[in-house]
Each structure stands twice: as C-alpha cells, then as structure tokens.
Write a protein that holds these residues in place. Structure first.
Motif, PDB file in Angstrom:
ATOM      1  N   UNK A   1       0.800  -1.230   0.000  1.00  0.00           N
ATOM      2  CA  UNK A   1       0.000   0.000   0.000  1.00  0.00           C
ATOM      3  C   UNK A   1       0.838   1.288   0.000  1.00  0.00           C
ATOM      4  N   UNK A   2       0.789   2.010  -1.127  1.00  0.00           N
ATOM      5  CA  UNK A   2       1.599   3.215  -1.359  1.00  0.00           C
ATOM      6  C   UNK A   2       3.082   2.899  -1.281  1.00  0.00           C
ATOM      7  N   UNK A   3       3.557   1.919  -2.072  1.00  0.00           N
ATOM      8  CA  UNK A   3       4.968   1.517  -1.984  1.00  0.00           C
ATOM      9  C   UNK A   3       5.901   2.693  -2.265  1.00  0.00           C
TER      10      UNK A   3
ATOM     11  N   UNK B   1       0.741   9.343  -6.246  1.00  0.00           N
ATOM     12  CA  UNK B   1       0.598   9.497  -7.688  1.00  0.00           C
ATOM     13  C   UNK B   1      -0.870   9.344  -8.110  1.00  0.00           C
ATOM     14  N   UNK B   2      -1.243  10.069  -9.126  1.00  0.00           N
ATOM     15  CA  UNK B   2      -2.571   9.912  -9.736  1.00  0.00           C
ATOM     16  C   UNK B   2      -2.357   9.328 -11.123  1.00  0.00           C
TER      17      UNK B   2
ATOM     18  N   UNK C   1      -5.159  -4.428 -10.519  1.00  0.00           N
ATOM     19  CA  UNK C   1      -5.720  -3.426  -9.622  1.00  0.00           C
ATOM     20  C   UNK C   1      -4.663  -3.053  -8.593  1.00  0.00           C
ATOM     21  N   UNK C   2      -4.271  -1.810  -8.598  1.00  0.00           N
ATOM     22  CA  UNK C   2      -3.247  -1.336  -7.674  1.00  0.00           C
ATOM     23  C   UNK C   2      -2.867   0.082  -8.036  1.00  0.00           C
ATOM     24  N   UNK C   3      -2.026   0.689  -7.216  1.00  0.00           N
ATOM     25  CA  UNK C   3      -1.525   2.018  -7.530  1.00  0.00           C
ATOM     26  C   UNK C   3      -2.553   3.125  -7.459  1.00  0.00           C
ATOM     27  N   UNK C   4      -3.740   2.827  -6.970  1.00  0.00           N
ATOM     28  CA  UNK C   4      -4.857   3.791  -6.937  1.00  0.00           C
ATOM     29  C   UNK C   4      -5.275   4.228  -8.335  1.00  0.00           C
TER      30      UNK C   4
ATOM     31  N   UNK D   1      -7.051   4.954  -2.893  1.00  0.00           N
ATOM     32  CA  UNK D   1      -6.705   3.730  -2.174  1.00  0.00           C
ATOM     33  C   UNK D   1      -5.473   3.837  -1.304  1.00  0.00           C
ATOM     34  N   UNK D   2      -4.531   4.728  -1.674  1.00  0.00           N
ATOM     35  CA  UNK D   2      -3.252   4.750  -0.966  1.00  0.00           C
ATOM     36  C   UNK D   2      -2.928   6.060  -0.258  1.00  0.00           C
TER      37      UNK D   2
END
Length: 755
Positions: A364-366, A454-455, A519-522, A720-721
């Motif tokens: 989460x938010x690496x 990041x967006x 699915x990841x990275x927002x 998400x992050x």
C-alpha cells in the motif's frame, strides 16, 4: 455477484449519479456468504496440496526422503525438485503495468538450492488438506548449510547492490547544490530515520484452485490483483497453451499489493495439476503468508537546511532498502519530499542492499508510505529547530509547481487541505511546546503531516452489453480486492446511461473479459471508470442511431444535442414524455442485444507536460500514559484532494483503511527476524500486531473539492493509498509533541517511549 435484474422499471429504483454515497452492490453477497473466494470453489475429485518449506536460509538440499509421507493413506504424491514435471524458462518481461524486478524470478521446486528461509521445497498432495498437512510433517530433509545474511544494517555496511532499476523506476533527479546550500544554511536538521519490515496480512490467505478437464484445459480460481498476470505466468512458466487456460478471481479478500505478482501457490497448484492431470487446490497457511513479498526495511537519511524563518535552502536525502539476492526490487523512496516542497537545492540518492530473504514487493503506497512518512518527521524537526508551527512551516514552503521535474500540476488543492483540515481539527488551539498538554496522567500530543501520492491511469478496455430486457452488463478483467470496484463500475454505468443500479451488472476478474491492468496504484477508478464511461457512451450513441432510423420512431428527426437518457429511455430534452425505451428500440431493430467494446487511455502528451498527484493534510491527536509509556491515537482528521469523488461512501472507507494501516506502521507493525537463523520469527497474527478495533479512533475524512479535467477523462485521481501517506508521520510527530522524545525508528513501541 447479483444476477441481472429483470424487473420492470419503477420510479423508486436506485439512481446513482456521480457523488452519490451508494452502498456496495456486492455487499449482500459478501455478508451472506454467497461471494466465493479462491479456496471455496470445489468439485468431487479435488485434491489438496500442502507446502513443505525450508528450515535454513541458504544452502542446498542434500537429501529429501518422502517414503513415510507416501505411506500415509490418502496421499497421492509428494512433488519435489527431483520428480516435478518439465517447466519452461520464465521470461522476465511481463505484459502488464506491473513487471517483476530485474533479476532471476524465483520458481519453487526448480532445483536443490535454498535461497531463503521458508522457501517451498515440497508439495504433498492428498485427498484432504488435513492428510496433506500431516504427511508433510513426516518428510525428512537433510541440508547443506551455507553462510547467509538477513540483516540489512550489516548488508549496507558491506556495500550496496548495483543500482539496476526495476521496470518504470527512474533514478532520483537532483537539482542545484544540495550539500553546499545545506552547509551554508543557518538552521540545519540531520537525522537517520528507520522503518522496520512490514507484511501485508490480508484476511484471505493466498490460494489457487485448479480444475483439470479431460481435454487438458484448466480453469483456475486464484487470489490475485490481476487475472491477466496469473494467466500469463501459468502459461509461460508451466508451458500451458494460452487458449486452454482460464483464470478467474471474482472476489479478493484483501491484498494491499501482495497480489500484484503471482505467488508460489499458483505455480505449485498448476504444477501438481499438470503432473497428476487432476484438479488441485493449494492454500497458504498464515505462517507461509510471511514467506513471500513484504514492505522492505528502510534507512533514510534526511538533511534539511533552512533560513531562520523556516524557508528551505537545501534537501539532501539518501536511502537504502532491502532486496533479495536474486532480484533487484526498488521503490521510489527519496523523491516525495523533494517534489512537494519549494526548494532550489536538492541532492537525492537511493541504493538497495541484497539480503537472503524473498524479494520485497509493493505494499500500500509503496515507496511513498516509507519515504514521505520518514521525510515528514524530519520536517517536524525543522519546525521545532526554527521555532515555527509545523503547519506554518509547510505553508511557507508551499510549491506551486512539482519541484523535481519543474512541472505544473494538473490540479493541487493541498493549500485547501491544510486550511480545512486544520479548521476541523482545531489546530489553532495547539500549544507549541512539547509536554505542554495533558489530561491527568496522560500526555496529549497534536501532530500533522503532508501526504502525496501518484494519480495514475492505464489503458483499459471495457465491454458493454445491453440485452433485450433493457439490462446492461459492463465487464473488464480488473479485480476487486476490497475498494468497491463492482460498485464503482455500476455507478459510472448508471450515471452515464441513466439506468437504475438494479438494471446493471458489473463483471470482472475473468481472463475472458477485455484487458485491464492489475488493480493497484490507486489507478483502477481512473482507468476502469474512464473505460466504463467511454463504452457506455459509445453504446448509447449506437442505440440512438438505430432508434432514429426506425420507421415511425418519435426520435427520427432528433440530433444528439436534442436527446437525453433517463430511466432506460431515450427522450427529447424539451419534452421528456416523447421517447423510446431501450428494450423497445432493440426489439424494433430485431436485435437480442447490443454490444460495444472501448478502450480508454491516458493522455500521453499531458502526462509528459504536467504532474499528476493526490494530496492530503493529516492532523492527529495522541495520548500517552506517562507512567507506562502506552500510546494511543485518539483522533485523526484527514483532508484529501483527490479530484472527483465518485462515491463518497466507499472513498471514505478507503481513506479509513489507509489511516488504520498508518497506525500499524507508526505504533505496532514490524516483522522481526532472528538473524542467527535468517528467519522472520513473529509470523502469525498473535505476535505481528495489526491494529484492531480498540486501536482505531474517530477518523474524520474531508474530501476537498478539486476539479481536474486533465488527470483522467472522468476527473478521478484515486484514493486507495493516499490515506497512509503522511499519517504515520503525523502520529510520530504527535508523540513528540506529547512526550518531548523524538523517535526516528518506526514503529514507536512502548519500549522506545520508555527509554
């Protein structure tokens, strides 16, 4: 998932435009047990595999005796490196947004070499999980030990690994003269900040159920954040024909990044199915969940030089994180503070050091959760060194452009986040001096920090199908690991078409659906949501074109600007009584259904010219029992600027989850290794302390209004992050304000507060 509704349109059916707090459409299936997860699909001939793991950190298997295990009634096979079927060489490049790090990806049972403690070295396959587990305990393994190193602190002293970037990683860009400006600054802060390793620990363990058919085709139910990734991996690593493999993941019980790469249970289940030509399930135990990726340990040095009024002259930051001995895993660690605050001079460096564990992975938010949280503690130190309120310090260093690449943002309502968050929290009542606020035996501390993430958006395809009864299906291969993707897809389709929610079905988690990134990275709301909207708009356009060419259609003379879509009808804007139902149009056109497929892509030129980020301002209250050092978070206000909020209800839930993650990072979560044997020791939920209900306070989420027509076609940035970034730092800063003890080592446990 719900079956499509066939009920007639009624005025009281659920309408769901953008910004509506719609409840989860998959909620009833989850709370009633109808939702099935990867380990819950069954058939009569299903076999069960149990993994036997290595007890040493490095070396070789000299002998593995399977005789006693094979003698157990119900055991079908014990698969080791000595009797596994042929496997192919695994290519490194992944055909998705998430690629493995540079190196040699691990494959279980490939040979006798042991490269980390907990490595799977055998799979016992039996008629039940209980039999397989018992038989696994009877395996006799003789090892040849080799020297190993699992201590990052020792590894970084011996020299860093070569800086070989992972796919998509860019070396930090420095600017100006960071060291020179720091040396000339009248106010200087220098600190080394440390974060312990963390493990994801979702509720659902990793599991793969492989159904084998007589013709050699297989259907896999896998816990994953991307079925396309799992499909590619199984076919590439095990040699299956692509058209004979289907991967499904309809529901995921949390993943937080651990499911971005296929985990070894998928490989082992596929390997066993291939060897035995039987259906096989492999489920990791909770202990085995500590035997794959994790958030890597980090040491980050931050040097801040400023004028006496707090204005930054220099940022000098360097970091080292852990990677494995066989892959170069990297995050973006030192960029975050340097891109957020106005400063002409910045020197940034980042190295990785190899240790003998499994490769870390995105959590989460690496990078951002590590780098920005540690940097924001340093910013708090600078505020005290200058004698300035921590919020005022950040306002004095507010940047109107992204500092590393010197770009404007597509939007940045961070100043409004500061203002609204501080007002809601009551920040103006805070006294500046540490240990100046108390209630009886409890010290009270107020801290704050900035969050940035990041967006992003990735190319995504969506199929929209309108059936003869007026029901709509929208589908793509993305996942739903908990953020509410089913609901988001349904809501955007409803808002675009004017159909009520009950007439819409979202489909996902299936390789037979159109392409979607993991699915990841927002990025899922921006990516999948934009594609859903585009597909629905295209479907409506085709439907209208068919309608106005029908004989006797009341819409025949209308143009696109003259019509609207509402309640399953195309109507005239100036006279909504005139129109046709969607099902009437299909029937008149002699069609059973209307199908379109569209892909949404990010604007490449815009991505190059402007920076795209979400921002937040986090305010935290803590209380510390002065006698025993027990700390608790009692209040959080998180003001978030994330573009357009599709569903305030599910978006708020995502921020809450991020804040809970941050409480764990700040106070409780750390994976402890015994470096004498090279193994993580607290590999269970009794000793790895995830925050529970009693640890979670009132969390007030503010979504700051932010209009952004450039970040994605639907103006969404993703949430998400961002909830974890900055929040752990705000807790640490509040603890300093409460106690006067500056602790640079996360998590801040009782022993550190009492020392």
């Amino acid at each position: 998932m719900r079956e499509p509704s066939t009920m007639t349109m009624q005025p009281n059916m659920t309408k769901a435009g953008f910004g509506t707090p719609l409840s989860r459409v998959d909620g009833p299936a989850k709370v009633t047990g109808q939702a099935k997860y990867a380990a819950e699909f069954a058939r009569a001939d299903l076999l069960h595999g149990h993994v036997h793991t290595a007890r040493i950190a490095k070396g070789k298997i000299k002998r593995i005796d399977t005789a006693r295990a094979l003698d157990v009634a119900g055991v079908v096979d014990v698969i080791t490196h000595e009797n596994r079927p042929h496997v192919t060489w695994l290519p490194i490049k992944m055909k998705d947004m998430t690629a493995p790090p540079v190196g040699s990806p691990f494959r279980a049972l490939y040979g006798p070499d042991i490269i980390y403690s907990g490595q799977p070295i055998a799979l016992v396959v039996a008629e039940s999980e209980e039999i397989a587990r018992y038989a696994s305990s009877l395996l006799e393994v003789e090892y040849e030990w080799a020297e190993f190193r699992t201590d990052l602190n020792e590894a970084r002293e011996d020299g860093f690994s070569p800086l070989i970037p992972r796919v998509g990683y860019h070396k930090p860009k420095s600017r100006g003269d960071g060291e020179g400006a720091f040396a000339a600054s009248p106010v200087q802060v220098v600190g080394e900040y440390h974060l312990m390793p963390e493990h994801h620990n979702p509720m659902e363990m990793f599991a793969s159920t492989v159904f084998w058919e007589e013709d050699g085709t297989i259907t896999i139910y896998d816990k994953t954040q991307g079925v396309k990734n799992s499909h590619w991996y199984v076919c590439s690593a095990l040699g299956f024909d692509r058209d004979k493999v289907r991967v499904l993941s309809p529901f995921v019980g949390g993943a937080f990044g651990s499911g971005l790469r296929p985990q070894y249970q998928l490989y082992l289940a596929g390997l066993a199915a291939k060897k035995l030509e039987r259906s096989v399930r492999v489920v990791m135990t909770r202990q085995e969940m500590f035997g794959h990726g994790y958030r890597p340990e980090c040491y980050q040095t931050v040097k801040l030089g400023a004028e006496e009024d707090g204005r930054l002259n220099a940022i000098v930051s360097s970091a080292v994180t852990a990677t494995s001995s066989f892959e170069h895993y990297m995050e973006t660690i030192v960029n975050w503070g340097a891109l957020t605050y106005r400063c002409d001079n910045a020197k940034l460096d980042y190295e990785i050091a190899a240790i003998d564990t499994f490769t870390p992975c995105d959590m989460r938010a690496p990078g951002g959760a590590t780098g920005m949280n540690l940097f924001e503690i340093a910013m708090d130190e600078l505020a005290y060194a200058c004698g300035i309120d921590p919020l005022e310090l950040r306002l004095r260093n507010y940047a109107e452009r992204q500092q590393i690449k010197d770009k404007p943002w597509t939007s940045r309502a961070l100043r409004e986040c500061y203002e609204q968050g501080a007002r809601r929290f009551g920040w103006e009542k805070r006294s500046h001096e540490p240990r100046s606020m108390r209630d009886g035996r409890e010290l009270i501390g107020w801290g704050m920090a900035t969050g940035v993430w990041e967006a992003m958006m990735g190319p995504t395809s969506v199929r929209a199908v309108l059936s003869a009864d007026g029901a709509l299906k929208v589908g793509t291969a993305t996942a739903d690991m908990g953020p509410g993707t089913y609901t988001m897809m349904t809501q955007i389709a409803a808002a675009t078409t004017g159909l009520p929610v009950e007439k819409i079905t979202a489909e996902l988690g299936d390789t037979e659906l159109p392409f979607s990134p993991v699915e990841g990275g927002s990025w899922t709301a921006a990516s999948t949501g934009s594609a859903v909207q585009k597909a629905c708009e295209s479907l409506l356009e085709e439907l209208f074109d068919k309608a106005r060419h029908l004989d006797g259609c009341p819409l025949s003379g209308a143009h696109h600007d003259d019509i609207d879509f509402a309640d399953g009808r195309i109507v005239l804007k100036d006279n909504p009584a005139i129109g046709m139902r969607f099902d009437e149009i299909l029937a008149a056109a002699g069609m059973d259904e209307l199908e379109v497929k569209e892909m949404a892509r990010p604007g490449v030129l815009n991505m190059m010219k402007k920076a795209r980020n979400t921002h937040s301002a986090v305010f935290v209250e803590v209380r510390v029992d002065e006698e025993v050092g027990m700390a608790r978070v009692t209040r959080i206000v998180d003001a978030v600027a994330a573009g357009r909020i599709i569903n305030p209800k599910t978006a708020r839930s995502q921020i809450l989850g991020g804040c809970v993650f941050a409480i764990g990072m700040a106070l409780t979560e750390e994976t402890l290794a015994d470096h004498r044997i090279g193994r993580f020791m607290n590999h269970n939920l009794a000793e790895y302390h995830v925050p529970v209900n009693a640890d979670v306070p009132e969390i007030d989420v503010i979504f700051v209004e932010e209009h952004d027509t450039e970040v994605s076609p639907i103006g969404v940035k993703g949430v998400g992050e961002i909830g974890i970034v900055g929040t752990a730092a705000a807790i640490a800063n509040a603890l300093f304000h409460a106690t006067g003890k500056r602790i640079r080592d996360l998590p801040i446990t009782i022993d550190k507060l009492m020392t």
